[in-house]
Motif scaffolding. Sequence first.
Motif, PDB file in Angstrom:
ATOM      1  N   GLU A  93     -13.448   0.981  -8.134  1.00 39.69           N
ATOM      2  CA  GLU A  93     -11.904   0.928  -7.331  1.00 39.69           C
ATOM      3  C   GLU A  93     -12.585   2.103  -6.168  1.00 39.69           C
ATOM      4  O   GLU A  93     -12.706   2.182  -5.400  1.00 39.69           O
ATOM      5  CB  GLU A  93     -10.984   0.898  -8.307  1.00 39.69           C
ATOM      6  N   TYR A  96     -15.018   1.931  -3.448  1.00 38.36           N
ATOM      7  CA  TYR A  96     -13.742   1.358  -2.095  1.00 38.36           C
ATOM      8  C   TYR A  96     -12.581   1.660  -1.533  1.00 38.36           C
ATOM      9  O   TYR A  96     -12.663   1.985   0.054  1.00 38.36           O
ATOM     10  CB  TYR A  96     -13.503  -0.563  -2.671  1.00 38.36           C
ATOM     11  N   LEU A  97     -12.561   2.154  -2.209  1.00 41.55           N
ATOM     12  CA  LEU A  97     -11.240   3.812  -2.059  1.00 41.55           C
ATOM     13  C   LEU A  97     -12.000   4.852  -0.993  1.00 41.55           C
ATOM     14  O   LEU A  97     -11.469   5.153  -0.155  1.00 41.55           O
ATOM     15  CB  LEU A  97     -10.194   4.293  -2.935  1.00 41.55           C
ATOM     16  N   LEU A 100     -12.628   3.342   2.533  1.00 35.29           N
ATOM     17  CA  LEU A 100     -11.936   3.377   3.257  1.00 35.29           C
ATOM     18  C   LEU A 100     -11.597   4.649   4.283  1.00 35.29           C
ATOM     19  O   LEU A 100     -11.298   4.898   5.003  1.00 35.29           O
ATOM     20  CB  LEU A 100     -11.036   2.877   3.056  1.00 35.29           C
ATOM     21  N   GLN A 101     -11.189   5.700   2.826  1.00 40.01           N
ATOM     22  CA  GLN A 101     -11.057   7.329   2.996  1.00 40.01           C
ATOM     23  C   GLN A 101     -12.090   7.904   4.017  1.00 40.01           C
ATOM     24  O   GLN A 101     -11.724   8.386   5.565  1.00 40.01           O
ATOM     25  CB  GLN A 101     -10.903   8.540   1.796  1.00 40.01           C
ATOM     26  N   THR A 135      -7.859  -3.343  -3.794  1.00 39.84           N
ATOM     27  CA  THR A 135      -8.045  -2.000  -3.438  1.00 39.84           C
ATOM     28  C   THR A 135      -7.627  -1.398  -2.217  1.00 39.84           C
ATOM     29  O   THR A 135      -6.967  -1.044  -1.605  1.00 39.84           O
ATOM     30  CB  THR A 135      -9.359  -0.992  -4.165  1.00 39.84           C
ATOM     31  N   ASP A 138      -4.100  -2.434  -1.545  1.00 37.30           N
ATOM     32  CA  ASP A 138      -3.354  -1.533  -2.125  1.00 37.30           C
ATOM     33  C   ASP A 138      -3.569  -0.040  -1.310  1.00 37.30           C
ATOM     34  O   ASP A 138      -2.429   0.433  -0.423  1.00 37.30           O
ATOM     35  CB  ASP A 138      -3.646  -0.709  -4.319  1.00 37.30           C
ATOM     36  N   TYR A 139      -4.648   0.182  -0.711  1.00 32.73           N
ATOM     37  CA  TYR A 139      -5.132   0.925   0.046  1.00 32.73           C
ATOM     38  C   TYR A 139      -4.042   1.089   1.526  1.00 32.73           C
ATOM     39  O   TYR A 139      -3.371   2.250   2.066  1.00 32.73           O
ATOM     40  CB  TYR A 139      -6.527   1.207   0.212  1.00 32.73           C
ATOM     41  N   ASP A 142      -0.829   1.777   0.815  1.00 36.01           N
ATOM     42  CA  ASP A 142       0.027   3.526   0.684  1.00 36.01           C
ATOM     43  C   ASP A 142       0.030   3.945   2.121  1.00 36.01           C
ATOM     44  O   ASP A 142      -0.092   5.152   1.744  1.00 36.01           O
ATOM     45  CB  ASP A 142      -1.023   4.187  -0.421  1.00 36.01           C
ATOM     46  N   ASN A 143      -1.212   3.648   2.410  1.00 40.93           N
ATOM     47  CA  ASN A 143      -1.561   4.076   3.721  1.00 40.93           C
ATOM     48  C   ASN A 143      -1.588   3.464   5.073  1.00 40.93           C
ATOM     49  O   ASN A 143      -1.580   3.877   6.508  1.00 40.93           O
ATOM     50  CB  ASN A 143      -2.776   4.520   3.745  1.00 40.93           C
ATOM     51  N   SER A 147      -3.879   5.110   8.607  1.00 41.20           N
ATOM     52  CA  SER A 147      -5.049   4.156   8.431  1.00 41.20           C
ATOM     53  C   SER A 147      -4.769   4.330   9.551  1.00 41.20           C
ATOM     54  O   SER A 147      -4.173   3.570  10.375  1.00 41.20           O
ATOM     55  CB  SER A 147      -5.406   3.358   7.702  1.00 41.20           C
TER      56      SER A 147
END
Length: 171
Positions: A93, A96-97, A100-101, A135, A138-139, A142-143, A147
Amino acid sequence: MTIKSIQTDITTLQIDAIVNAANNTLLGGGGVDDVIHSAAGPELLEECRTLNGCETGDAKITKGYDLPAKYVIHTVGPIYGQYSPNEAKNLLESCYLRSLQLADENKCKSIAFPAVSTGVYMFPKEEATRVAIKTIRDYFQDNEIASTIDEVILVSFNEYDKSLIDSVLKG
Ligand code: APR
């Protein structure tokens, strides 16, 4: 943001960032790591040498050099046999997070992932696909505002993996 599923060689994609399934040294290896380094050329390894490796579950970014992609985001997935199933899931997880960040920090609009950890690192493909898609979704929940990523591409390298991704996306 849209999630796309395509079956192709990730090194052919002319997008902002492709993700490499690397190891802790970041100095290349087999599988997709080898193909990305071969296509990017020696300058990629030269830059990777300056990064002092990468923790499992973390990610680091480099230029793409001779690749059509602008950046390579190197992430290190868990070696499945070395962790409890739950720890392995959390580390995947995190791959992937963190990727993406880093893509957002570098203003990427498009990013493509291979099936991290599901080759040499033996993470069960079905579970890895579910972790990846959850993941990513969800990202963006939340963003949503922050993003700049418009497109996430899940790249499969064979028919079975493609059908697996498609079925989880339809979920
Ligand atoms: N394009 C897209 N996907 C690919 C490609 C390619 N050209 N080549 C391989 N793959 C897929 C594999 O089919 C697999 O589903 O990438 C996925 C990840 O497999 P590995 O490359 O084996 O990566 P991983 O399981 O994370 O193991 C990483 O293996 O290659 C070494 O140096 C690497 O030590 C690291 C370890």
